[in-house]
Design an enzyme around this catalytic site. Structure first.
Site, PDB file in Angstrom:
ATOM      1  CD  GLU A 151      -3.118   0.803   2.185  1.00  0.00           C
ATOM      2  OE1 GLU A 151      -4.000  -0.027   1.888  1.00  0.00           O
ATOM      3  OE2 GLU A 151      -3.102   1.417   3.276  1.00  0.00           O
ATOM      4  CG  HIS A 165       0.112  -7.955   5.999  1.00  0.00           C
ATOM      5  ND1 HIS A 165      -1.219  -8.337   5.992  1.00  0.00           N
ATOM      6  CD2 HIS A 165       0.723  -8.785   6.897  1.00  0.00           C
ATOM      7  CE1 HIS A 165      -1.405  -9.325   6.831  1.00  0.00           C
ATOM      8  NE2 HIS A 165      -0.244  -9.627   7.396  1.00  0.00           N
ATOM      9  CG  HIS A 313      -2.322  -8.923  13.491  1.00  0.00           C
ATOM     10  ND1 HIS A 313      -3.632  -9.064  13.908  1.00  0.00           N
ATOM     11  CD2 HIS A 313      -2.206  -9.690  12.372  1.00  0.00           C
ATOM     12  CE1 HIS A 313      -4.260  -9.890  13.084  1.00  0.00           C
ATOM     13  NE2 HIS A 313      -3.427 -10.278  12.144  1.00  0.00           N
TER      14      HIS A 313
END
Length: 387
Positions: A151, A165, A313
């Protein structure tokens, strides 16, 4: 902290106010294990996992539990701040195209083995890991599927950030499954009091199997970080190309959220298992991503001992993948992203498993952990590539 459940052998401390009964039942299974230390902690994003809730933190004495680490060992986040102050739509689309050309997504891997010097040193890994190594060479620098993403974001500090991620790809799952099966076999042989159907088979830390698992787990953690670093290098190269080399990058921030490690809590050395949870020692910088199209955060840990110095998380799911595909409205989810001007990855119904509607409200999640972390930088999404 939102509440404490005191009905089991050990307390369950919750920072979450929206959680399924099935996740609570899993937490109760944890709380009744004979080797649990102090209590079980559930973070604000907690939801049902396999054996142990995702968003759970468990400290043990004398044993390690493969399913309390999870199948994507070493999965985590990395983020990097640039000196770029803005990117227009054309530049963002150019960067998205560069990412798709240079980073394999989903189940895809590189067709050729990558530079072996970029891989972590294997050290004392098992024969199982050695057999996976060759395949891992083709998976280095690849995103994977599910909720993994790359992102581009605009920070509240006025600069463009990149966030990734991803995890250990298939090697983490293979290692997790191998040692969980081994633990189940040994537990049945030992006639342990831990019910097999709880999916919490354990390995006493002094056994050869536990030693081998710890070594292989650490390699998966190191590989997952190496994987994220290589993807970040590809994104940096794209930014440099678009900006004719005029980009300065800060040091990379990296955190894992699926692992177990020796730590000292309440003056005792224990094995802390974090499954979908981020370490948040006092002053430690961490990353908490939102769902697709929502804000993410760079945070600083407050070192709260009751959470074993941990935090969430991410946002945490409220719908399973198939449920989201059945129940969410495609046009509504696309409109939600388009209205914000986000270049996104939702194209058809099968993409709804990663829509914002499948996740908890990140604002609520962050409010529920004000005693665990403080926000350093708020990050708004500009463009996202999903696995």
């Amino acid at each position: 902290m939102k509440q404490v459940i005191s009905t089991e052998k050990h307390p369950i401390k919750l920072w979450v106010d929206q959680i399924e009964d099935s996740a609570i039942n899993q937490a109760k299974n944890l709380a009744n294990l004979p080797f649990v230390y102090k209590h079980v902690a559930l973070m604000p994003d907690a939801h049902t996992g396999y054996g142990m809730p995702i968003g759970g933190v468990l400290a043990t004495k004398g044993v390690i539990i493969p399913n309390a680490v999870g199948v994507d060992i070493g999965c985590g986040m990395c983020a990097i701040k640039t000196n770029i102050e803005d990117m227009d739509t054309t530049e963002l689309k150019q960067l998205m195209s560069h990412i798709r050309k240079t980073i394999p997504l989903g189940k895809n891997s590189h067709k050729e083995k990558q530079d072996e010097s970029l891989m972590p040193q294997r050290g004392d890994v098992s024969n199982v890991m050695e057999q996976l190594y060759s395949k891992a060479l083709c998976q280095l620098g690849t995103l994977g599927g599910g909720n993994h993403f790359i992102e581009i974001q605009r920070g509240s500090d006025g600069y463009i950030w990149v966030m990734i991620h991803s995890g250990s790809r298939n090697i983490g799952k293979q290692i997790a499954d191998f040692y969980n099966k081994k633990a189940r076999q040994l537990n049945e042989r030992w006639y342990t009091q831990v019910p097999i159907n709880a999916d919490l088979a354990f390995l006493p830390i002094e056994t050869e199997e536990a030693h081998a698992y710890m070594n292989d787990m650490q390699y998966c953690i190191d590989f997952a970080f190496a994987n994220r670093k290589q993807m970040m290098e590809k994104v940096k190269a794209g930014l440099l190309e678009i900006n004719q080399g005029n980009v300065v990058f800060d040091d990379i921030i990296n955190i894992a959220h699926n692992y177990a490690a020796w730590e000292n809590h309440y003056n005792e050395n224990v094995l802390v298992h974090r499954k979908g949870a981020t370490r948040a020692y006092k002053g430690e910088i961490g990353i908490i991503p939102g769902s697709q199209g929502t804000k993410s955060y760079i945070v600083e840990g407050l070192g709260n001992p009751e959470s074993f110095m941990s935090c969430s998380h991410g946002a945490g799911r409220v719908m399973g993948r198939k449920q989201a595909q059945r129940e969410l409205d495609l046009e509504t989810e696309i409109s939600r992203l388009n209205e914000k001007g986000i270049i996104h990855a939702i194209r058809n119904t099968k993409d709804l498993d990663e829509a914002a509607g499948a996740y908890k409200d990140i604002d609520v999640v962050m409010a529920n952990q004000k005693d665990l972390v403080k926000i350093k930088v708020e990050l708004k999404p500009l463009a996202v590539v999903k696995g």
